[in-house]
Design an enzyme around this catalytic site. Structure first.
Site, mmCIF file in Angstrom:
data_model
loop_
_atom_site.group_PDB
_atom_site.id
_atom_site.type_symbol
_atom_site.label_atom_id
_atom_site.label_comp_id
_atom_site.label_asym_id
_atom_site.label_seq_id
_atom_site.Cartn_x
_atom_site.Cartn_y
_atom_site.Cartn_z
ATOM 1 C CE1 TYR A 54 67.210 7.517 -69.424
ATOM 2 C CE2 TYR A 54 67.979 6.434 -71.427
ATOM 3 C CZ TYR A 54 68.241 7.063 -70.225
ATOM 4 O OH TYR A 54 69.544 7.236 -69.802
ATOM 5 N NE ARG A 57 64.980 5.531 -64.763
ATOM 6 C CZ ARG A 57 65.749 6.596 -64.579
ATOM 7 N NH1 ARG A 57 66.581 6.976 -65.519
ATOM 8 N NH2 ARG A 57 65.676 7.276 -63.463
ATOM 9 C CD GLN A 87 73.104 15.416 -59.165
ATOM 10 O OE1 GLN A 87 73.977 14.678 -59.581
ATOM 11 N NE2 GLN A 87 72.908 15.618 -57.875
ATOM 12 C CG ASN A 88 66.304 13.436 -59.016
ATOM 13 O OD1 ASN A 88 67.441 12.960 -59.028
ATOM 14 N ND2 ASN A 88 65.618 13.612 -57.909
ATOM 15 C CG ASP A 90 61.791 12.612 -60.443
ATOM 16 O OD1 ASP A 90 61.520 13.811 -60.193
ATOM 17 O OD2 ASP A 90 62.476 11.909 -59.668
ATOM 18 C CG HIS A 105 71.957 14.964 -64.997
ATOM 19 N ND1 HIS A 105 72.288 14.240 -63.872
ATOM 20 C CD2 HIS A 105 73.018 15.758 -65.254
ATOM 21 C CE1 HIS A 105 73.509 14.595 -63.472
ATOM 22 N NE2 HIS A 105 73.969 15.512 -64.284
ATOM 23 N N GLY A 172 70.017 14.030 -51.020
ATOM 24 C CA GLY A 172 69.892 12.763 -51.731
ATOM 25 C C GLY A 172 70.754 12.619 -52.969
ATOM 26 C CB SER A 174 76.316 9.435 -54.279
ATOM 27 O OG SER A 174 76.372 9.531 -55.697
HETATM 28 P P1 OAD Z 1 73.031 8.255 -56.401
HETATM 29 O O1 OAD Z 1 72.288 6.976 -56.569
HETATM 30 O O2 OAD Z 1 74.465 8.281 -56.804
HETATM 31 O O3 OAD Z 1 72.954 8.742 -54.892
HETATM 32 C C1 OAD Z 1 71.746 8.713 -54.186
HETATM 33 C C2 OAD Z 1 71.943 9.324 -52.813
HETATM 34 O O4 OAD Z 1 70.670 9.346 -52.194
HETATM 35 C C3 OAD Z 1 72.886 8.534 -51.889
HETATM 36 O O5 OAD Z 1 73.770 9.430 -51.217
HETATM 37 C C4 OAD Z 1 71.917 7.873 -50.903
HETATM 38 O O6 OAD Z 1 72.472 7.691 -49.588
HETATM 39 C C5 OAD Z 1 70.802 8.903 -50.860
HETATM 40 N N1 OAD Z 1 69.493 8.385 -50.408
HETATM 41 C C6 OAD Z 1 68.988 7.114 -50.470
HETATM 42 N N2 OAD Z 1 67.751 7.063 -49.948
HETATM 43 C C7 OAD Z 1 67.435 8.322 -49.564
HETATM 44 C C8 OAD Z 1 66.286 8.934 -48.953
HETATM 45 N N3 OAD Z 1 65.209 8.221 -48.639
HETATM 46 N N4 OAD Z 1 66.338 10.274 -48.706
HETATM 47 C C9 OAD Z 1 67.429 11.010 -49.013
HETATM 48 N N5 OAD Z 1 68.533 10.485 -49.591
HETATM 49 C C10 OAD Z 1 68.549 9.166 -49.853
HETATM 50 O O7 OAD Z 1 72.169 9.372 -57.207
HETATM 51 P P2 OAD Z 1 72.612 10.799 -57.739
HETATM 52 O O8 OAD Z 1 73.680 11.388 -56.885
HETATM 53 O O9 OAD Z 1 71.379 11.580 -57.968
HETATM 54 O O10 OAD Z 1 72.781 10.755 -64.145
HETATM 55 O O11 OAD Z 1 73.246 10.419 -59.134
HETATM 56 C C11 OAD Z 1 73.725 11.446 -59.968
HETATM 57 C C12 OAD Z 1 73.566 11.071 -61.424
HETATM 58 O O12 OAD Z 1 74.130 9.784 -61.651
HETATM 59 C C13 OAD Z 1 72.117 10.891 -61.858
HETATM 60 O O13 OAD Z 1 71.505 12.119 -62.205
HETATM 61 C C14 OAD Z 1 72.230 9.989 -63.047
HETATM 62 C C15 OAD Z 1 73.235 9.005 -62.479
HETATM 63 O O14 OAD Z 1 73.999 8.296 -63.360
HETATM 64 C C16 OAD Z 1 72.487 10.401 -65.412
HETATM 65 O O15 OAD Z 1 71.802 9.434 -65.692
HETATM 66 C C17 OAD Z 1 73.107 11.312 -66.426
#
Ligand code: OAD
Length: 230
Positions: A54, A57, A87-88, A90, A105, A172, A174
């Site tokens: 962390y 990051r 969920q970010n 940052d 988160h 953005g 998944s």
């Molecule tokens: P993911 O990495 O699972 O998903 C990222 C999403 O962003 C995907 O659907 C990509 O297609 C999309 N993406 C990539 N580039 C992009 C761009 N330029 N513009 C828009 N979208 C784009 O990330 P999260 O869903 O945020 O939790 O993950 C959820 C949680 O899992 C996080 O908060 C973290 C992680 O483990 C913890 O650490 C507790």
């Protein structure tokens, strides 16, 4: 009265600012094991490794700037009552000018004692969190991050916000991680739900208005389309 727009954001909105997503190729979870750096068990087993993860990051965050996706959402506050639910961990939404940001988160720039996640301390810019850093009682501080297996206290206020949304925008994410991913299902029926992502995302809803684009371009297109909803 302004319409209420709720934006649920994930790692993808910060990708164009240079912050890696988690599950894309080259994402953070290809380089690190979730169990090692994002669980209470991982912290108990090797706290120095987790603090270092962390710290890296947080240092990187200070080298990044908000992109047009963050800035476009902040600009929508002129026409809409905008609530960000992210969920970010940052702080790019805040730095772009969004005034209402709910972090599901946790936050990279904050710490809490290991025995009390609701006592939150700011970590000053440029400072790392180390073993031996304690609260005034002498209890070790840890990153203010919700790890896998831990409660998500902000989910209840987040649900309340989504239930009141006139417009929901998902950007953005998944939608792999619950309870955040379940928020989509609290959007009132008949209200528009936009989803901005360069890739296909499974939502379990049929009424999604997909904008297949990266965050900067996607928020620009969204802003155009919202002119008819204002
Ligand atoms: P993911 O990495 O699972 O998903 C990222 C999403 O962003 C995907 O659907 C990509 O297609 C999309 N993406 C990539 N580039 C992009 C761009 N330029 N513009 C828009 N979208 C784009 O990330 P999260 O869903 O945020 O939790 O993950 C959820 C949680 O899992 C996080 O908060 C973290 C992680 O483990 C913890 O650490 C507790």
């Amino acid at each position: 009265m302004k319409k209420k727009l709720v934006a649920l954001t994930g790692a993808g909105i910060s990708a164009e600012s240079g912050i890696s997503t988690f599950r894309d190729s080259n994402g953070l979870w290809e380089k690190y094991r979730v169990e090692d750096v994002a669980t209470p068990e991982g912290f108990a087993a090797n706290p120095a490794l987790v603090l270092d993860f962390y710290n890296q990051r947080r240092r990187q965050l200070y080298t990044c700037e908000p992109n047009q996706g963050h800035r476009g959402l902040a600009a929508l506050e002129k026409e809409f009552d905008v609530q960000i639910i992210t969920q970010n961990v940052d702080n790019l939404h805040e730095r772009a000018g969004s005034t209402r940001v709910l972090h599901l988160h946790g936050e990279l720039t904050k710490a809490c004692p290991v025995d009390n996640p609701s006592a939150v301390y700011d970590i000053p810019p440029g400072v790392d969190l180390s073993l031996g850093d304690t609260d005034p009682r002498g209890v070790q501080l840890r990153p203010f991050i919700v790890w896998f297996g831990e409660a998500v206290p902000m989910i209840a206020p987040a649900i309340e916000e989504v239930e009141k949304a006139d417009i929901l925008v998902v950007i953005g994410t998944s939608l792999h991680v619950y309870p955040a991913a379940g928020l989509l299902h609290y959007a009132p029926n008949g209200r528009p739900v936009f989803l901005i992502d360069p890739k296909e995302v499974a939502t379990g809803r049929r009424d999604i208005l997909f904008i297949r684009a990266g965050a900067s371009e996607g928020v620009k297109q969204l802003t155009q389309r919202l002119k008819t909803f204002g």
